[in-house]
Design a protein around this motif. Structure first.
Motif, PDB file in Angstrom:
ATOM      1  N   ALA A 191       0.823  -1.402   0.009  1.00  0.00           N
ATOM      2  CA  ALA A 191       0.011  -0.034  -0.110  1.00  0.00           C
ATOM      3  C   ALA A 191       0.769   1.525   0.121  1.00  0.00           C
ATOM      4  O   ALA A 191       0.319   2.374  -0.344  1.00  0.00           O
ATOM      5  N   ASP A 192       2.191   1.136   0.248  1.00  0.00           N
ATOM      6  CA  ASP A 192       3.000   2.379   0.347  1.00  0.00           C
ATOM      7  C   ASP A 192       3.241   3.020  -1.048  1.00  0.00           C
ATOM      8  O   ASP A 192       3.824   2.273  -2.019  1.00  0.00           O
ATOM      9  N   MET A 193       2.635   4.077  -1.288  1.00  0.00           N
ATOM     10  CA  MET A 193       2.819   4.718  -2.453  1.00  0.00           C
ATOM     11  C   MET A 193       3.485   6.156  -2.480  1.00  0.00           C
ATOM     12  O   MET A 193       3.279   6.702  -3.129  1.00  0.00           O
ATOM     13  N   SER A 194       4.344   6.037  -1.343  1.00  0.00           N
ATOM     14  CA  SER A 194       4.951   7.562  -0.781  1.00  0.00           C
ATOM     15  C   SER A 194       5.993   7.675  -1.874  1.00  0.00           C
ATOM     16  O   SER A 194       6.417   8.836  -1.875  1.00  0.00           O
ATOM     17  N   GLY A 195       6.742   6.813  -2.475  1.00  0.00           N
ATOM     18  CA  GLY A 195       7.897   6.779  -3.056  1.00  0.00           C
ATOM     19  C   GLY A 195       9.213   7.120  -2.391  1.00  0.00           C
ATOM     20  O   GLY A 195      10.352   6.962  -2.984  1.00  0.00           O
ATOM     21  N   LYS A 196       9.038   7.114  -1.030  1.00  0.00           N
ATOM     22  CA  LYS A 196      10.293   6.979  -0.159  1.00  0.00           C
ATOM     23  C   LYS A 196      10.611   5.691   0.038  1.00  0.00           C
ATOM     24  O   LYS A 196       9.792   4.808   0.120  1.00  0.00           O
ATOM     25  N   PRO A 197      11.987   5.646   0.520  1.00  0.00           N
ATOM     26  CA  PRO A 197      12.595   4.375   0.985  1.00  0.00           C
ATOM     27  C   PRO A 197      12.052   4.021   2.381  1.00  0.00           C
ATOM     28  O   PRO A 197      11.809   5.103   2.996  1.00  0.00           O
ATOM     29  N   PHE A 198      11.771   2.855   2.262  1.00  0.00           N
ATOM     30  CA  PHE A 198      11.239   2.464   3.785  1.00  0.00           C
ATOM     31  C   PHE A 198      12.320   1.589   4.646  1.00  0.00           C
ATOM     32  O   PHE A 198      13.069   0.847   4.143  1.00  0.00           O
ATOM     33  N   PHE A 199      12.261   1.645   6.211  1.00  0.00           N
ATOM     34  CA  PHE A 199      12.961   0.569   7.106  1.00  0.00           C
ATOM     35  C   PHE A 199      11.937  -0.019   7.670  1.00  0.00           C
ATOM     36  O   PHE A 199      11.358   0.768   8.605  1.00  0.00           O
ATOM     37  N   ARG A 200      11.571  -1.395   7.625  1.00  0.00           N
ATOM     38  CA  ARG A 200      10.704  -2.103   8.522  1.00  0.00           C
ATOM     39  C   ARG A 200      11.316  -2.900   9.429  1.00  0.00           C
ATOM     40  O   ARG A 200      12.088  -3.801   8.560  1.00  0.00           O
TER      41      ARG A 200
END
Length: 604
Positions: free
Chosen positions: A409-418
């Motif tokens: 669902a992540d449409m932010s375009g930013k890298p993520f750390f989970r």
């Protein structure tokens, strides 16, 4: 006024006083919260209510007992005890609230046992920075607030004992006893596995909002109970010798051959509950871990830093070695001062989320993760009640599904750390609708956790982001298998560590010596981000770094290099085991390492 009404009134008054103290705190330090929304200010009161209720519960215990006694005996002694207790409690509460208001502007953290430490070591110096008028105003404020709190306390009524028939007296006694027992709920923080900590009220990535939510009385009591003379423990040698040995064991340089990627890779960190190195060498128990070890970088000489999850999480995320007799996670003022993978990546534009299917307040986890860069926490409270099926909360499968859903669902375009901490492989091993290993509930739970892991990794592989994703998989410590481990053997601390994902171009088996504290430098090194904040962490892929493993157990420590190993008993002050040509030298290095670690923690 009846006894039950008095009981309830005492509890409510103390709880409301805690909430009022927060309003005053926000007013006094309004400049620090100028950019904070009204909703966040209300959240301070709402989340902080948990510890206000706890203090209300503590301070109602004695009045409740007095009310019970009045059912069977009355006298001036009880009225004197009631008034005396009310005055002392009012004075101490006033002292805590005023001290917190006065000291926060200087120290930047809620009231804890630090004033006691200063007064104990040097009373004159503790007051030296105060002018006479500041001291006078402080004393006056404490007196005024103490009187105000005392005045709002209900008086003990003169009950007419003769008007109560015996059966009714017994019934009222039972009701008041049940109310006394019920106080354990707000004191404890509910019926979940996690009990109240200072960090239980942490709710924001803004640490000042978290500080405003803390009840200073609770914070002070907690710090006194957990007090340890950190700076005086483990004095093995003079500081010059310790510093010289320690310097040779640190290496914070960013290697030059880091990944040169067009965009910042996504990072997923998976911490597996209780998985041991022994499991990965057994057939049919954790086939997905075995499969994944052949798909990325598999580190075969890797060690856990401790024996407990709270210590492991700090080692893994912040690169801080575990301590033999304490857990820094229990001290929010110190744990939130640590660097972390999340905080470094957040500064580079990453979205950071921590997932845990259990009670996030357990062992002060909330304060640590909120205070070290995680912008969002997903825990048991974020799942429907029907999914909270186990003793520890939500089973691994549902938590992995939530994380995979969030990634999709992540449409932010930013890298993520989970980052995720699993829990289904923890006793009592109550996994949902899974029965592959029929003769062992323990191994069946590990098999379930492995199955969930495999399905999650396959799910991520199917997404477009896979080619730009780095995944790290590591257990927190050896748990229930093998059972009854010998805590003085190296294999007890050995765990697998796997790096995989689309950014890992070639699978390989790595035999370099390392431990959980090396994970931050290794991950950040792969991403190409400076990791100099992590003093103890060494990039496992950097040939120039001094590679070794360090681990602790109460009250023991061990160190492993590619040529030698040693286990040292700090209580008996003797070497328990030593292998290799450099045993004696390794003991001195381990001692210097532990000594400098406690110096570092003491200064935080």
């Amino acid at each position: 006024m009846g006894r039950i009404k008095v009981f309830i009134l005492v509890f409510i008054i103390w709880t409301v006083i805690g909430s009022i103290s927060k309003v005053l705190f926000l007013m006094v330090y309004h400049s620090l919260y100028a950019d904070v929304s009204f909703t966040e200010l209300i959240a301070v009161l709402w989340y902080g209510l948990r510890l206000d209720l706890a203090i209300g519960g503590y301070l109602t215990l004695l009045p409740g007992l007095v009310l019970i006694i009045t059912l069977w005996w009355q006298g001036s002694l009880l009225h004197g005890l009631w008034r005396g207790y009310s005055f002392v409690a009012a004075f101490l509460a006033s002292l805590a609230y005023i001290a917190n208001l006065g000291l926060y502007g200087y120290w930047g953290f809620p009231l804890d046992n630090t004033p006691l430490l200063y007064i104990k070591t040097s009373p004159a110096d503790a007051l030296a920075s105060l002018t006479w008028w500041q001291l006078s105003l402080s004393v006056l404020a404490v007196i005024i607030v103490a009187i105000a709190i005392f005045k709002v306390q209900p008086r003990l009524p003169h009950f007419k004992q003769s008007n109560i028939f015996f059966p009714r007296r017994v019934l009222l006694t039972l009701v008041l006893l049940l109310m006394e027992v019920a106080l354990l709920l707000p004191i404890r923080g509910g019926v979940g596995t996690g009990t109240n900590h200072t960090g239980s009220v942490y709710f924001s990535s803004n640490i000042r909002l978290n500080h405003a939510a803390v009840n200073p009385i609770f914070c002070f009591i907690e710090s006194v109970v957990h007090q340890e003379e950190i700076g005086t423990k483990y004095r093995f040698m003079n500081d010059n010798e310790a510093s010289e040995l320690f310097q040779g064991m640190t290496y914070t340089h960013l290697r030059k051959d880091t990944l040169q990627l067009a965009s910042k890779p996504h990072v997923i960190l998976i911490v597996l509950e209780s998985f041991s190195d022994s499991l990965i060498h057994m057939n049919g128990i954790i086939p997905n871990m075995q499969r994944l070890s052949n798909e990325g970088l598999y580190f075969t000489n890797f060690y856990a830093n401790s024996f407990r999850t709270d210590r492991a999480l700090v080692s893994i995320h912040s690169g801080l070695p575990a301590q033999p007799t304490m857990s820094v996670m229990d001290i929010p003022r110190k744990s939130t001062s640590l660097p972390s993978i999340a905080s470094v990546l957040a500064k580079s534009g990453y979205q950071t989320t921590f997932y845990y299917g259990g009670d996030i307040n357990y062992s002060n986890m909330r304060s640590y993760f909120m205070g070290t860069g995680f912008q969002q926490i997903v825990s048991d409270a974020d799942f429907p009640a029907k999914q909270r099926t186990g003793k520890w909360g939500v089973a691994d499968g549902a938590v992995y599904d939530r994380m995979l859903s969030d990634i999709k669902a992540d449409m932010s375009g930013k890298p993520f750390f989970r980052s995720i901490m699993t829990e289904s492989s923890h006793e009592p091993f109550d996994v949902p609708d899974y029965q592959k290993i029929k003769n062992s509930s323990v191994l069946n739970a590990f098999s379930y956790a492995d199955d969930c892991l495999g399905r999650f990794i396959d799910g991520v592989k199917a997404l477009p982001c896979w080619k730009n994703t780095l995944i790290a998989i590591v257990p927190d410590h050896l748990g229930a298998y093998p059972d009854n481990p010998d805590n003085y053997q190296l294999w007890r601390y050995k765990t697998p560590f796997i790096l995989l994902g689309g950014v890992i171009e070639k699978a390989a088996t790595c035999h370099v010596i390392g431990s959980q504290i090396d994970i931050p430098a290794t991950i950040l090194g792969l991403v190409g981000i400076d990791h100099s904040e992590f003093l103890y962490s060494k990039d496992l892929l950097d040939a120039g770094a001094p590679h070794f493993a360090f681990f602790t157990f109460p009250d023991m420590m061990g160190m492993v290099t590619d040529s030698s190993s040693v286990i040292y008993d700090n209580t008996l002050e003797r070497v328990y085991s030593s292998e290799g040509p450099d045993g004696d030298g390794l003991v001195r290095k381990a001692q210097a390492y532990l000594q400098k670690l406690y110096d570092d923690i003491d200064k935080r």
